[in-house]
Design a protein around this motif. Sequence first.
Motif, short mmCIF file in Angstrom:
data_model
loop_
_atom_site.label_atom_id
_atom_site.label_comp_id
_atom_site.label_asym_id
_atom_site.label_seq_id
_atom_site.Cartn_x
_atom_site.Cartn_y
_atom_site.Cartn_z
N ASP A 186 -54.12 54.02 -7.76
CA ASP A 186 -55.97 55.16 -7.37
C ASP A 186 -56.04 55.87 -7.59
OD1 ASP A 186 -54.51 55.95 -5.27
OD2 ASP A 186 -56.15 55.48 -4.29
N GLU A 187 -54.30 57.03 -8.42
CA GLU A 187 -55.38 58.38 -9.41
C GLU A 187 -54.30 58.61 -10.51
OE1 GLU A 187 -52.17 61.08 -6.70
OE2 GLU A 187 -53.36 60.09 -4.52
N ALA A 188 -55.11 59.03 -10.82
CA ALA A 188 -55.53 59.74 -12.50
C ALA A 188 -55.21 61.02 -12.51
CB ALA A 188 -56.97 59.39 -13.17
N GLU A 189 -54.35 61.33 -13.35
CA GLU A 189 -53.70 62.68 -13.65
C GLU A 189 -55.19 62.90 -15.28
OE1 GLU A 189 -50.49 66.44 -13.72
OE2 GLU A 189 -50.18 63.59 -13.33
N LEU A 190 -54.61 63.90 -15.90
CA LEU A 190 -54.85 64.60 -16.62
C LEU A 190 -54.21 65.70 -17.26
CD1 LEU A 190 -57.10 65.11 -19.19
CD2 LEU A 190 -58.51 66.88 -18.32
N MET A 191 -52.75 65.37 -17.73
CA MET A 191 -52.00 66.36 -18.51
C MET A 191 -52.20 66.70 -19.43
SD MET A 191 -49.14 62.68 -18.20
CE MET A 191 -48.42 62.44 -16.49
N LEU A 192 -52.93 66.29 -20.23
CA LEU A 192 -53.04 67.35 -21.33
C LEU A 192 -54.59 67.31 -22.19
CD1 LEU A 192 -49.94 67.13 -23.42
CD2 LEU A 192 -51.25 69.16 -22.61
N LEU A 193 -55.69 68.37 -22.67
CA LEU A 193 -56.60 68.43 -22.96
C LEU A 193 -56.94 68.98 -24.45
CD1 LEU A 193 -60.45 67.54 -22.25
CD2 LEU A 193 -60.30 69.27 -23.87
N ALA A 194 -57.10 69.08 -25.31
CA ALA A 194 -57.31 70.24 -25.99
C ALA A 194 -58.32 69.59 -27.09
CB ALA A 194 -55.47 70.55 -27.09
N VAL A 195 -58.69 70.83 -27.53
CA VAL A 195 -59.65 70.75 -29.13
C VAL A 195 -58.96 71.81 -30.03
CG1 VAL A 195 -62.22 71.18 -29.28
CG2 VAL A 195 -61.66 70.14 -27.66
N ALA A 196 -58.94 71.05 -30.92
CA ALA A 196 -58.62 72.14 -32.54
C ALA A 196 -60.07 73.46 -31.97
CB ALA A 196 -58.70 71.71 -33.91
N PRO A 197 -58.71 74.67 -32.74
CA PRO A 197 -60.04 76.19 -32.51
C PRO A 197 -61.53 76.04 -33.69
CG PRO A 197 -57.61 77.01 -32.22
CD PRO A 197 -57.89 74.99 -32.52
N GLU A 198 -61.01 75.66 -34.63
CA GLU A 198 -62.24 75.17 -35.48
C GLU A 198 -63.38 74.57 -35.10
OE1 GLU A 198 -59.64 72.19 -37.04
OE2 GLU A 198 -58.96 74.64 -36.08
N ALA A 199 -63.33 73.67 -34.11
CA ALA A 199 -64.02 72.49 -33.52
C ALA A 199 -64.12 72.97 -32.34
CB ALA A 199 -63.16 71.01 -33.83
N ARG A 200 -64.32 74.11 -31.79
CA ARG A 200 -64.45 74.29 -30.26
C ARG A 200 -66.52 74.36 -30.46
NH1 ARG A 200 -59.01 77.72 -28.93
NH2 ARG A 200 -58.31 75.75 -28.58
N GLY A 201 -66.40 74.60 -28.99
CA GLY A 201 -68.24 75.60 -29.22
C GLY A 201 -69.98 73.56 -29.75
N GLN A 202 -68.65 72.81 -29.52
CA GLN A 202 -69.53 71.70 -30.12
C GLN A 202 -69.54 69.96 -29.16
OE1 GLN A 202 -67.72 70.62 -34.35
NE2 GLN A 202 -67.34 72.57 -34.41
#
Length: 151
Positions: free
Chosen positions: A66-82
């Motif tokens: 019953d536990e979830a873990e977000l291990m990694l989350l990433a956005v390419a630099p050129e796509a940030r802020g969208q």
Amino acid sequence: MTVITSHGIEGLADAMTVMVSAFDPQFGEAWTAAQCTGVLAMPGAHLLIARNAAPVGFALLRTVIDEAELMLLAVAPEARGQGIGRALLQHSIDTATTSNATSYFLEVRSDNPAIDFYERFGLRQVGVRRDYYRAGNGVRRDALTYRLSLR
């Protein structure tokens, strides 16, 4: 328009494309393909890929009981802020909820600007791992553990 799809090991090449550009090497937070492969081989692992024409972000999470873990989350630099990071985080929370998780966890470097982002989603700090991260120059930073109740 960004589309998010769920993948297993077949999405790893797309995630690695984003990984190399998204994580600053000085912090040593990027994972290798072998590390990602190991997690993706485990039950309850999910790899979410955000794509415009090409991969622009990913989230790697795992649900155990019953536990979830977000291990990694990433956005390419050129796509940030969208809004891609926001969409990936929401999709990962939705995936955890669908997998019957009641709690959602993540760890983040204590000086990571993403902390405000996570807190806006309702995640709250519940722990600290002292000196967990080691930067390329040897400087150590704490890892902060965050939790979100999915009930």
